[in-house]
Write an enzyme that holds these catalytic residues in place. Structure first.
Site, PDB file in Angstrom:
ATOM      1  N   PRO A   1       0.878  -1.276   0.079  1.00 25.27           N
ATOM      2  CA  PRO A   1      -0.027   0.063  -0.004  1.00 25.27           C
ATOM      3  C   PRO A   1       0.708   0.969  -0.152  1.00 25.27           C
ATOM      4  CG  PRO A   1      -0.222  -1.186   2.052  1.00 25.27           C
ATOM      5  CD  PRO A   1       0.956  -1.635   1.384  1.00 25.27           C
ATOM      6  N   GLU A   2       0.875   1.921  -0.844  1.00 23.25           N
ATOM      7  CA  GLU A   2       1.225   3.404  -1.043  1.00 23.25           C
ATOM      8  C   GLU A   2       0.302   4.301  -0.829  1.00 23.25           C
ATOM      9  OE1 GLU A   2       4.176   3.821  -4.215  1.00 23.25           O
ATOM     10  OE2 GLU A   2       4.218   1.865  -4.559  1.00 23.25           O
TER      11      GLU A   2
END
Length: 271
Positions: free
Chosen positions: A2-3
């Site tokens: 997850p960015e």
DNA sequence: AAAAGCCCCTGGATGC
DNA sequence: TGCATCCAGGGGCTTT
């Protein structure tokens, strides 16, 4: 995994539904990156006021205190009225009157941390050093350029460090640098004004488009509804070593920078 | 002060 | 099939 886009997509997928809910119980699985920081029983009865995001952290505001959630490398959240029995990688459940928020995180680099407020030490320790929000009004071009100029590290490493600008991880750093036509190995101090201007715009552009596409699902990311993202299909360089550049046809090159993989086009990103 | 390495942990893909 | 190796979306902490 997850960015910023994946975290934001996750937030958007359950924030409205959990807001106003009352905490009914907490279930902890195997240890995550840090201990919760409070007795889980203390959370019961509190109300969820809303869900915000700061960098890659989600802030679950309670009527007293805040829960910081981080998805690490392999984390994802689900929110459902009825959850299946917890699996071996489900390490945190927050049961509420509106449904159960569940953190699934095989590698356990993620975290759920309670703090009495976002300025309390437990939260401030994590939040205080964070840089500018790239999609917010405070992403100031002069400050960005000045910040780059005073560093000797490679531009990609500066982006990943998160103390100048937050939320840009390995995929989007590679993509933004491609869009800005900047070689990932260039030192921050050598980034020209036109280059930092292009990069500033490219970061905003790529992150905003990724949010629109539901984020990137490389392996197993999904939002709190279980829906996958599709931005990975639009990647120009990430994960495409040896494949032709979508602009000029030159094979995409792979290098290692600080134990992370970097992808770039040696022709489009000359310096 | 800033930069570079080191880990935390599990699982999937690849190679012999 | 079995086993070893490498790679993976992060980032705080320790060492240079």
């Amino acid at each position: 995994m997850p960015e910023l886009p994946e975290v934001e997509v996750t937030r958007l997928s359950f924030a409205d539904r959990i807001t106003g809910a009352r905490v009914e119980g907490v279930r902890l699985g195997k240890p995550l990156r840090w201990p919760l920081g409070c007795d889980p029983a203390e959370l019961v009865g509190r109300a969820v006021r809303g869900v915000r995001r700061r960098g890659k952290y989600l802030l679950l505001d309670l009527d007293r205190g805040v829960l910081l959630l981080h998805l690490g490398m392999s984390g994802s959240l689900s929110f459902a009225a009825r959850q299946a029995p917890a699996g071996v990688h489900d390490h945190f459940d927050l049961a509420t009157s509106h449904g159960v928020l569940r953190l699934h995180d095989p590698r356990r680099f993620g975290a759920v941390v309670y703090a009495d407020g976002e300025t309390a030490p437990a939260a401030a320790r994590l939040l205080d050093k964070l840089g500018m929000e790239p999609l917010g009004p405070d992403f100031d071009l002069p400050a960005f350029h000045a910040g780059l100029r005073q560093r000797q590290a490679a531009i990609k490493q500066i982006l990943l460090a998160g103390d100048l600008v937050v939320g840009v991880g390995n995929i989007y750093a590679c993509e933004a640098l491609f869009l800005a036509r900047i070689r990932p190995t260039v030192r921050g101090a050598r980034v020209s004004k036109p280059q930092s201007m292009r990069l500033h715009g490219a970061i905003r552009d790529v992150l905003a488009r990724a949010v629109q596409k539901g984020g990137s699902t490389l392996r197993d990311f999904s939002n709190a509804h279980g829906e996958r993202g599709y931005f990975q299909l639009e990647a120009m360089v990430y994960g495409r070593a040896g494949e032709p550049c979508r602009v000029c046809g030159t094979p995409v090159r792979w290098v290692r920078q600080g134990q992370r993989s970097t992808y770039f086009c040696p022709t489009c990103q000359k310096h």
